[in-house]
Scaffold this motif. Structure first.
Motif, mmCIF file in Angstrom:
data_model
loop_
_atom_site.group_PDB
_atom_site.id
_atom_site.type_symbol
_atom_site.label_atom_id
_atom_site.label_comp_id
_atom_site.label_asym_id
_atom_site.label_seq_id
_atom_site.Cartn_x
_atom_site.Cartn_y
_atom_site.Cartn_z
ATOM 1 N N LEU A 221 0.819 -1.222 0.000
ATOM 2 C CA LEU A 221 0.000 0.000 0.000
ATOM 3 C C LEU A 221 0.848 1.265 0.000
ATOM 4 O O LEU A 221 0.418 2.312 -0.487
ATOM 5 C CB LEU A 221 -0.911 0.032 1.237
ATOM 6 C CG LEU A 221 -2.002 -1.025 1.326
ATOM 7 C CD1 LEU A 221 -2.759 -0.850 2.636
ATOM 8 C CD2 LEU A 221 -2.949 -0.918 0.141
ATOM 9 N N GLU A 222 2.042 1.164 0.557
ATOM 10 C CA GLU A 222 2.857 2.362 0.716
ATOM 11 C C GLU A 222 3.306 2.956 -0.613
ATOM 12 O O GLU A 222 3.595 4.151 -0.705
ATOM 13 C CB GLU A 222 4.083 2.028 1.581
ATOM 14 C CG GLU A 222 4.820 3.261 2.067
ATOM 15 C CD GLU A 222 5.931 2.925 3.048
ATOM 16 O OE1 GLU A 222 6.322 1.741 3.160
ATOM 17 O OE2 GLU A 222 6.419 3.848 3.723
ATOM 18 N N SER A 225 2.087 6.269 -2.207
ATOM 19 C CA SER A 225 2.512 7.552 -1.622
ATOM 20 C C SER A 225 3.598 8.205 -2.472
ATOM 21 O O SER A 225 3.908 9.381 -2.289
ATOM 22 C CB SER A 225 2.990 7.358 -0.181
ATOM 23 O OG SER A 225 4.177 6.607 -0.150
ATOM 24 N N LEU A 249 -8.931 4.930 0.987
ATOM 25 C CA LEU A 249 -7.562 4.485 1.223
ATOM 26 C C LEU A 249 -6.599 5.190 0.263
ATOM 27 O O LEU A 249 -5.552 5.716 0.684
ATOM 28 C CB LEU A 249 -7.507 2.964 1.040
ATOM 29 C CG LEU A 249 -6.352 2.180 1.613
ATOM 30 C CD1 LEU A 249 -6.039 2.541 3.049
ATOM 31 C CD2 LEU A 249 -6.647 0.684 1.491
ATOM 32 N N LEU A 253 -3.589 7.787 1.204
ATOM 33 C CA LEU A 253 -2.194 7.397 0.989
ATOM 34 C C LEU A 253 -1.468 8.314 0.019
ATOM 35 O O LEU A 253 -0.252 8.468 0.107
ATOM 36 C CB LEU A 253 -2.135 5.950 0.450
ATOM 37 C CG LEU A 253 -2.552 4.856 1.429
ATOM 38 C CD1 LEU A 253 -2.779 3.525 0.692
ATOM 39 C CD2 LEU A 253 -1.519 4.670 2.531
ATOM 40 N N ALA B 140 0.963 7.170 10.456
ATOM 41 C CA ALA B 140 0.768 7.795 9.141
ATOM 42 C C ALA B 140 1.883 8.805 8.882
ATOM 43 O O ALA B 140 2.281 9.550 9.785
ATOM 44 C CB ALA B 140 -0.594 8.465 9.067
ATOM 45 N N HIS B 218 4.771 2.786 8.322
ATOM 46 C CA HIS B 218 3.695 2.284 7.461
ATOM 47 C C HIS B 218 3.082 0.989 7.994
ATOM 48 O O HIS B 218 1.865 0.798 7.928
ATOM 49 C CB HIS B 218 4.195 2.076 6.031
ATOM 50 C CG HIS B 218 3.134 1.568 5.103
ATOM 51 N ND1 HIS B 218 2.156 2.389 4.592
ATOM 52 C CD2 HIS B 218 2.856 0.327 4.650
ATOM 53 C CE1 HIS B 218 1.334 1.668 3.846
ATOM 54 N NE2 HIS B 218 1.739 0.414 3.868
ATOM 55 N N LEU B 221 0.151 1.123 10.381
ATOM 56 C CA LEU B 221 -1.187 1.482 9.883
ATOM 57 C C LEU B 221 -2.136 0.286 9.869
ATOM 58 O O LEU B 221 -3.348 0.449 9.979
ATOM 59 C CB LEU B 221 -1.097 2.047 8.459
ATOM 60 C CG LEU B 221 -0.364 3.373 8.279
ATOM 61 C CD1 LEU B 221 -0.338 3.753 6.810
ATOM 62 C CD2 LEU B 221 -1.049 4.463 9.101
ATOM 63 N N TYR B 246 -6.017 12.023 6.704
ATOM 64 C CA TYR B 246 -5.888 10.974 7.719
ATOM 65 C C TYR B 246 -7.253 10.378 8.083
ATOM 66 O O TYR B 246 -7.339 9.228 8.512
ATOM 67 C CB TYR B 246 -5.141 11.512 8.936
ATOM 68 C CG TYR B 246 -3.767 12.019 8.556
ATOM 69 C CD1 TYR B 246 -2.845 11.168 7.966
ATOM 70 C CD2 TYR B 246 -3.420 13.350 8.715
ATOM 71 C CE1 TYR B 246 -1.599 11.627 7.558
ATOM 72 C CE2 TYR B 246 -2.176 13.820 8.318
ATOM 73 C CZ TYR B 246 -1.271 12.954 7.738
ATOM 74 O OH TYR B 246 -0.048 13.415 7.326
ATOM 75 N N LEU B 249 -7.731 7.932 5.369
ATOM 76 C CA LEU B 249 -6.900 6.756 5.630
ATOM 77 C C LEU B 249 -7.580 5.838 6.653
ATOM 78 O O LEU B 249 -7.673 4.620 6.448
ATOM 79 C CB LEU B 249 -5.544 7.238 6.135
ATOM 80 C CG LEU B 249 -4.358 6.299 6.099
ATOM 81 C CD1 LEU B 249 -4.197 5.601 4.768
ATOM 82 C CD2 LEU B 249 -3.082 7.076 6.451
#
Lengths: 296, 296
Positions: A221-222, A225, A249, A253, B140, B218, B221, B246, B249
């Motif tokens: 998922l990172e 970013s 999500l 992100l 985050a 990360h 999360l 956030y 998220l």
């Protein structure tokens, strides 16, 4: 690139062919006459050129050139559909490079949004702005394949109009009425020079890629970013195919992403709300070049 | 537990003391007279009992008992403020257990939302529903401490009314007008039996905990995906203290979470939009006991 003739509306857009460096002949259509950065559209599961709602393309094309295309192996394009999103993204990059326009804006819808993320991550230099419609990041939990009732409907050899309506529109009176109108525009309005249907090979390969994309992997998922261009994330509030939580999500992100959820709408929210969505996309595409995304 | 006297409005609620098993005497107030599951409120950075907008508490208390309290070391409660969210959450759990009401609904605001997540993860048996206002998940990226202009304003020894308004409300005409009204209700309407001010020790310890919470990680999360009760995530669209991304998220990571972003609103969105927010919370709290969260 091949000669393209921009037209005022999508129903009249000619089927054209662009031969790319990878040897693939890509079927595509161009609408709108602007010389500005074109908007390239990435299509949904099993969709071809005719599966874009002409009302949406026309609304988007008022301010720009809109280019729709069949990816490698899809419908009238040559070749075989690959079974990974990564390879489909490379195939889409070859098409975009063959356009010889430098950078483009990308609008990815459903699996097209998966490709749009891949393209933004692997070849960011060709992407100015990114619109992710009915999207999800690779690795999010709970999306290993479509829900059973969804793949039962849209994954069968010959989905019926009712199957389409059930996934793309809500069961409310407004949702079903919108669905009838959209279906009329997509399946009935263009009577000549329709695109070739997509094959069973395309269906199997695309769904392999969907299932690979949906294998849960939190660390994966990172990576979104790292998406560095302006991003607009949009979905219907009741999408059964790609749940709104995956739009949340993505918007959480990707730094600075904008988010909008459209009411009483399922997977086809961008067709149902075509005027509002096109206006939102227009604000996004014309505004973010000059100023920072201000909503966050 | 100590005798509590439910009242019809927050401005008239008595300051009461509840002695918990951990030896802390917790200052608290109760509003509303329902026998149903109470709503326990977890306060923001440096806030005490008086920093809850009475208009919000009264609106929430129409359908239930609302309990506000000072955590260990905060304002009129005894003890020293710890410098981790985990310990603050354990202290809040001790207060909730001392209420002897079984499970409660929790509304956590700002750092209170951090505690609410911790409580839901460490002692889920006492949490029926969770409201996360101006919230963010631990780990985050991009939230290691408040933004410089925010901590400069609300972190100084004696923040001014202008400092408060600048963080809690937008600069629009409507935002600033709402801010004046809220400030009048919070700082001026209760003239007797006000709570003790929070100390510099509380400020330092709470901000240590904020900076620890915001260290980017990360993998951390993923833990909120284990939150198993119904969750409502809410924020203002222009919160400079905890950015809306956030909230996206959290709503993307917590299965089934609902999300709402309130327009032209900053950190104090729940005070500015107190009627709408209280109505949304009421729908959430009364609806989710009987049916699945349907928005996702």
């Amino acid at each position: 690139m091949s000669e393209t003739t921009a037209t005022a509306n999508y129903l009249d857009a000619e089927n054209e062919v662009l031969s790319a460096a990878n040897g693939v002949d890509y079927a595509h259509r161009t609408t709108g006459a602007s010389d500005a950065t074109p908007l390239v559209m990435l299509q949904h599961f099993r969709g071809n050129l005719d599966n874009w709602d002409p009302a949406l393309v026309d609304a988007l094309a008022r301010g720009r050139r809109v280019i729709t295309f069949d990816n490698r192996g899809v419908a009238a394009s040559s070749g075989t559909t690959p079974n990974t999103m990564a390879q489909m993204a490379l195939d889409a990059i070859d098409f975009i490079e063959a356009l010889e326009v430098g950078e483009v804006d990308l609008l990815g819808f459903s699996i097209g949004s998966f490709l749009a993320q891949e393209i933004a991550l692997v070849r960011p230099s060709i992407v100015r702005n990114l619109v992710l419609a009915s999207a999800a990041p690779q690795g999010a939990s709970g999306m290993h394949g479509w829900a059973p009732e969804v793949i039962d409907a849209v994954g069968k050899p010959e989905p019926s109009p009712a199957d389409y309506l059930g996934v793309f529109f809500t069961g409310s009176e407004a949702g079903q009425a919108a669905g009838q109108q959209v279906a009329g525009r997509i399946f009935g309005a263009r009577t000549v020079d329709r695109d070739a249907p997509t094959t069973w090979q395309t269906r199997l390969a695309q769904y392999d890629a969907v299932c690979a994309w949906g294998q849960p992997n939190h660390s994966m998922l990172e990576r979104v970013s790292a998406i560095c261009m302006p991003v607009f994330v949009a979905n219907g509030d009741s999408d059964p195919m790609i749940l709104p939580r995956y739009s949340y999500l993505l918007a959480g992100l990707i730094p600075g992403a904008r988010l909008k959820i459209y009411p009483d709408a399922a997977h086809g929210f961008l067709f149902q709300h075509h005027a509002e969505f096109a206006a939102d996309v227009d604000v996004f595409l014309t505004g973010v070049s000059d100023e920072e995304v201000s909503s966050q």
